[in-house]
Structure formats: structure tokens, C-alpha cells
Design an enzyme around this catalytic site. Structure first.
Site, PDB file in Angstrom:
ATOM      1  CB  ALA A 182      -0.965  -0.002   1.177  1.00  0.00           C
ATOM      2  CB  ALA A 183       4.000   2.418   1.454  1.00  0.00           C
ATOM      3  N   PRO A 184       3.180   4.463  -0.948  1.00  0.00           N
ATOM      4  CG  PRO A 184       3.551   6.520  -1.983  1.00  0.00           C
ATOM      5  CD  PRO A 184       3.664   5.047  -2.217  1.00  0.00           C
ATOM      6  N   GLY A 185       0.503   5.135  -0.421  1.00  0.00           N
ATOM      7  CA  GLY A 185      -0.904   5.285  -0.079  1.00  0.00           C
ATOM      8  C   GLY A 185      -1.792   5.887  -1.146  1.00  0.00           C
ATOM      9  N   GLY A 186      -1.266   6.042  -2.372  1.00  0.00           N
ATOM     10  CA  GLY A 186      -2.078   6.623  -3.445  1.00  0.00           C
ATOM     11  C   GLY A 186      -3.388   5.857  -3.635  1.00  0.00           C
ATOM     12  CE  LYS A 187      -2.387   1.853  -8.115  1.00  0.00           C
ATOM     13  NZ  LYS A 187      -0.992   2.336  -8.038  1.00  0.00           N
ATOM     14  CD  GLU A 224       5.269  -0.782   1.855  1.00  0.00           C
ATOM     15  OE1 GLU A 224       4.493  -0.755   0.889  1.00  0.00           O
ATOM     16  OE2 GLU A 224       6.424  -1.267   1.784  1.00  0.00           O
ATOM     17  CG  ASP A 264      -0.170  -0.780  -7.050  1.00  0.00           C
ATOM     18  OD1 ASP A 264      -0.103  -1.052  -8.261  1.00  0.00           O
ATOM     19  OD2 ASP A 264       0.263   0.281  -6.571  1.00  0.00           O
ATOM     20  CB  CYS A 315       3.605   1.172 -12.520  1.00  0.00           C
ATOM     21  SG  CYS A 315       5.027   1.040 -11.457  1.00  0.00           S
TER      22      CYS A 315
HETATM   23  N1  SAM Z   1      -0.036   0.976  -3.966  1.00  0.00           N
HETATM   24  C1  SAM Z   1       0.956   1.985  -3.672  1.00  0.00           C
HETATM   25  C2  SAM Z   1       0.390   3.339  -3.997  1.00  0.00           C
HETATM   26  O1  SAM Z   1      -0.533   3.450  -4.814  1.00  0.00           O
HETATM   27  O2  SAM Z   1       0.858   4.330  -3.413  1.00  0.00           O
HETATM   28  C3  SAM Z   1       2.252   1.697  -4.418  1.00  0.00           C
HETATM   29  C4  SAM Z   1       2.797   0.349  -4.116  1.00  0.00           C
HETATM   30  S1  SAM Z   1       4.354  -0.007  -4.814  1.00  0.00           S
HETATM   31  C5  SAM Z   1       3.965  -0.263  -6.455  1.00  0.00           C
HETATM   32  C6  SAM Z   1       4.658  -1.606  -4.216  1.00  0.00           C
HETATM   33  C7  SAM Z   1       4.933  -1.688  -2.732  1.00  0.00           C
HETATM   34  O3  SAM Z   1       5.146  -3.090  -2.412  1.00  0.00           O
HETATM   35  C8  SAM Z   1       6.163  -0.954  -2.255  1.00  0.00           C
HETATM   36  O4  SAM Z   1       5.811  -0.020  -1.273  1.00  0.00           O
HETATM   37  C9  SAM Z   1       7.065  -2.036  -1.682  1.00  0.00           C
HETATM   38  O5  SAM Z   1       7.777  -1.641  -0.523  1.00  0.00           O
HETATM   39  C10 SAM Z   1       6.099  -3.146  -1.370  1.00  0.00           C
HETATM   40  N2  SAM Z   1       6.725  -4.502  -1.332  1.00  0.00           N
HETATM   41  C11 SAM Z   1       8.011  -4.822  -1.579  1.00  0.00           C
HETATM   42  N3  SAM Z   1       8.204  -6.155  -1.415  1.00  0.00           N
HETATM   43  C12 SAM Z   1       7.045  -6.684  -1.037  1.00  0.00           C
HETATM   44  C13 SAM Z   1       6.623  -8.000  -0.697  1.00  0.00           C
HETATM   45  N4  SAM Z   1       7.439  -9.031  -0.748  1.00  0.00           N
HETATM   46  N5  SAM Z   1       5.336  -8.157  -0.340  1.00  0.00           N
HETATM   47  C14 SAM Z   1       4.486  -7.107  -0.316  1.00  0.00           C
HETATM   48  N6  SAM Z   1       4.834  -5.864  -0.642  1.00  0.00           N
HETATM   49  C15 SAM Z   1       6.091  -5.631  -0.979  1.00  0.00           C
END
Ligand code: SAM
Length: 441
Positions: free
Chosen positions: A110-115, A133, A178, A231
Site C-alpha cells: 500500500a505505501a505510500p498510499g495513493g491507492k 506495507e 499493486d 506499473c
Molecule cells: N499501492 C501503492 C500506492 O498506490 O501508493 C504503491 C505500491 S508499490 C507499487 C509496491 C509496494 O510493495 C512498495 O511499497 C514495496 O515496498 C512493497 N513490497 C516490496 N516487497 C514486497 C513483498 N514481498 N510483499 C508485499 N509488498 C512488498
């Protein structure tokens, strides 16, 4: 712009005759966007404060294009949580998820939280949003963004997805994955994504994406919806992951996305967005769980502490006119919990609900969070300022500001959107805007 040769080769194979159009896009500025937070603001109010016209992006009714050189942090309504900075096509995944009021939704990466903040706006902050996250420092940023956007009914955790799968089996109505990906859709705005790209990285990402989807599958109830998004453009991380997931999970089917944006994915019912389609790039697929999945999650047991509850209720009544939720005291912090929530112990929960206050010398000092989640019309004392009033920037810098006709804890509202609070006395508002959030302009 220089791109990895192997990436270019793969994109040429994928796009054929359209490759030249795709490649030319990399010489133009990237697309930027803002997403309206309907929990706190209307499009009309936001438009009235901006120096550019609000033009909708095709990916969500809440998503708009923004000038590439826009300095969001100079805009008071940004700090008030009226909108979120979000690349337009990034809003597409939540459109596929279709959050509805009352839904219990898990945002697994979820980070940084856009969705997550987009989901909260669409459910009207009802039901439950569980935002996870795995990286702890990023989970704090996520919690801070949810607070800025005024979200009350959320739990923020920081654990690996399989830890949630064990305890929250069959709990959620909808889940968003995501996933962390090779970020090919980020190339125009993030050079690190370009330098980190390699065919091996793409492969590693695909393996991790499948593992995350496995955990998500456990957490979803029968007939629930799972949206998978990235993305990136690579087939391995998009269509490849979808096909492998369906093979391993016959209890899921893919649902045709009835969207008006982007274009069909290759050989599976999903949507792809390329930079030529009005955004930087996204992929999203929507699955439905058709197989049974009994919920094993226990309901959160709330042992009311009568004294804390009575003092918190009394302070809430002093500050606001609406009905409070239930309060829980954790050491010296008092939280107002979501309307409903499963047992959270052992799940790396960073924040549950919204910060209500802190106990200091047997009194409760209200917290920034509860004001950010309040509506101007339900605050008993509120200073209504326009966005161009010099007192707004002074307040955001942490200064004392003039406050005639106000007494006691007073919300500071910009164009009707609460951006914090202070304590008024003798015509002055003592600033309670958190030190870490103060601006330096
Ligand atoms: N959904 C977020 C938004 O809209 O702001 C963006 C998410 S970003 C594409 C993917 C996130 O997955 C990152 O914050 C990352 O730290 C986290 N991540 C990394 N490894 C992971 C894992 N093994 N399991 C779950 N999440 C993970």
C-alpha cells in the site's frame, strides 16, 4: 532519453509498428496528476484555488491532469488533504476494484498510499480499509498520508503478506495487489528505475508477484474481487503472472474489465495502459473468487476502559457535534477505532483508526489526526480562512496566528477543509500543527 537496449528490443517485439510512437514519448515530459479526496473536498472548491483548469483523466472520475512543473507543496489544500499527487494512470487499478460503501478492503502493497486513499474516498470511509506495507519506514509514510487525507476506518500494518493470510483467511470482500515491479512505466520520471532494470530483475519480480497473489487469494472471501496491478510493461510480470495465478488457483476466474481507458492486454482479459494512452503506464487485471473460503478471522475484542472512554467521550463532545466512535488507550495514546475490525494482535499493526489524543498529566490533549478527519461543519470552534489568506501559510509554518472570536481548541479550515488545529485565547491561536509537517516557505 537513454533506455536499456534489451528493454527497447522487448518493447519493439511487443508493439510492432507502434513502437516508434512509444519511443518518441520518452523525449516529452511525463504526465502528472492530482486525485481529488472527496472525503474532504469537492472538485468545485479545489478548482477555485488552482491556477490551471481541472481536466479529468480517463482513468478515474477523481483523477485530473496537472502541469508537470506544479509545486504541490506550495498549495495549502495539498497539506489539508483535499487532493493527492497521483500519476493519472495509477488511478486505474482502483477503478477496476470498484470500492463500495461498507466493503472490507485489503490493500496489500500500500505505501505510500495513493491507492489506499483513493479506496477510502470511494467507500466514503465506511467498512474497513486494511493497508499493509512490508517496509516499516514506508508504512509510517502510508499512515501519515492516510491521516492527512482524513481517513478514520483504516488499519495500517507492516508485515509480509503470508502473515496476514494466516490470520485473516476469507475476511475481505475486495483485495488490491499493486505489486512491487520492475517499474518500466516509471522510466520517464525516475532514472533509478531505468538503471535498476535488467531481465533478471523482471524475472525476480514475477516470482515475488505470484507469491504475494497466493497470500491475497487466502484473504479473500468467496465471490470476492481481487485486482492485480503493476506499473510495468513486461509480459512476464503482467499476462505471465495472470496465467500462472489462474493455473495455480482454479478457484479464481478473470473478469473482463469494462473500462473505457487503455487497451486490451495480450491474450488475457485485462487492461494495459501505455504512455500513448494518456498516462505513464499501468496494467490491471480483475479476478473473482468462485471457490468457497471460510473466514477464520476473529473479531477484535475491545475491553472498554471506563475512565478513558468517559474522558475521551467528554472531550469529543467538547470539540465536535457528531457521534464519536469507540476509544482505546495504548500507553498514553488514545485512538478512535474503525467501526469494525478483526483481531489485530501479531499482525504488525502500526495504526488502527485515527489518533484522538494523548494523555498528559491526567488530561487528554487532542491530536492532529482527529481534526484532519473532521468536517468543518461538525467542529464546535473553527477558523474559516481562504486559501490566499497569509495566516494559512503562517499556520503551516507553525507560527501563532491572529484568531479573533475563537476560544479553546479551534480547527483551522482552508476553503472549508480542515488542515489542523490550535488553541485560541486572547485573540491568538497557539499553533498545534505537528513539527514534522511544518513547511518552510
Ligand atoms: N499501492 C501503492 C500506492 O498506490 O501508493 C504503491 C505500491 S508499490 C507499487 C509496491 C509496494 O510493495 C512498495 O511499497 C514495496 O515496498 C512493497 N513490497 C516490496 N516487497 C514486497 C513483498 N514481498 N510483499 C508485499 N509488498 C512488498
Amino acid at each position: 532519453m537513454k533506455l536499456p537496449a534489451e528493454f527497447e528490443k522487448r518493447m519493439q517485439e511487443m508493439l510492432g509498428a507502434e513502437y516508434d510512437v512509444f519511443r518518441a514519448v520518452y523525449e516529452a515530459p511525463h504526465k502528472r496528476g492530482i486525485r481529488l479526496n472527496t472525503l474532504k473536498c469537492t472538485a468545485e472548491t479545489l478548482a477555485g484555488t488552482l491556477a490551471f483548469p481541472l481536466e479529468n483523466s480517463p482513468f478515474s472520475p477523481l483523477s485530473y491532469y496537472a502541469p508537470v512543473d506544479l509545486k504541490m507543496s506550495a498549495l495549502p489544500l495539498y497539506h489539508a488533504g483535499a487532493f493527492y499527487s497521483q500519476e493519472p494512470s495509477a488511478s486505474s487499478a482502483v477503478t477496476l476494484l470498484d470500492p463500495q460503501p461498507g466493503d472490507k478492503i485489503l490493500d496489500l502493497c500500500a505505501a505510500p498510499g495513493g491507492k489506499s486513499t483513493q479506496i477510502a474516498a470511494l467507500t466514503g470511509d465506511t467498512g474497513l480499509l486494511w493497508s499493509n506495507e512490508v517496509v516499516r519506514s514506508r508504512a509510517s509514510i502510508l499512515a501519515s498520508n492516510l491521516e492527512r487525507m482524513g481517513v478514520r476506518n483504516a488499519v495500517v500494518s507492516s508485515v509480509y503478506p503470508d502473515q496476514l493470510a494466516e490470520k485473516l483467511t476469507g475476511y475481505f470482500d475486495k483485495i488490491l495487489v499493486d505489486a512491487p515491479c520492475s517499474g518500466e512505466g516509471m522510466f520517464r520520471r525516475d532514472e533509478i528505475a531505468v538503471t535498476e532494470w535488467s531481465p533478471e530483475h523482471v524475472e525476480t519480480c514475477a516470482v515475488r508477484q505470484l507469491a504475494i497473489l497466493d497470500s491475497a487469494a487466502h484473504c479473500l472471501r468467496e465471490d470476492g474481487i481481487l485486482v492485480y496491478s503493476t506499473c510495468t510493461f513486461s509480459m512476464e510480470e503482467n499476462e505471465g503472472v495472470v496465467l500462472k495465478f489462474l493455473e495455480a488457483h482454479p478457484e479464481f476466474v478473470l473478469e473482463k474489465p469494462h473500462t473505457t481507458f487503455g487497451r486490451p492486454a495480450y491474450g488475457v482479459d485485462a487492461v494495459r495502459i501505455f504512455p500513448m494512452d494518456g498516462g505513464e503506464g499501468h496494467f490491471a487485471a480483475r479476478f473473482r473468487r468462485i471457490g468457497v473460503n471460510s473466514c477464520t478471522a476473529e473479531t477484535y475484542f475491545h475491553k472498554p476502559d471506563k475512565q478513558t472512554d468517559a474522558s475521551a467521550q467528554a472531550l469529543y463532545k467538547e470539540l465536535f457535534t457528531d457521534k464519536p466512535g469507540r476509544f482505546v488507550r495504548i500507553k498514553d495514546r488514545i485512538l478512535m477505532l474503525p467501526e469494525e475490525m478483526p483481531e489485530i494482535s501479531g499482525l504488525g499493526v502500526v495504526r488502527a483508526g485515527v489518533e484522538f489524543g494523548e494523555v498528559k498529566k491526567n488530561r487528554i490533549e487532542p491530536a492532529h489526526g482527529i481534526f484532519m478527519a473532521a468536517k468543518s461543519e461538525t467542529c464546535r470552534s473553527v477558523m474559516e480562512l481562504t486559501h490566499d489568506d497569509p495566516r494559512v501559510h503562517a499556520f503551516l509554518r507553525g507560527e501563532e496566528i491572529e484568531a479573533e472570536d475563537c476560544k479553546g481548541y479551534t480547527a483551522v479550515s482552508v476553503e472549508g477543509v480542515i488542515t489542523g488545529f490550535g488553541k485560541a485565547s486572547g485573540g491568538v491561536l497557539k499553533n498545534k500543527y505537528p513539527k514534522g509537517l511544518r513547511i518552510h516557505i
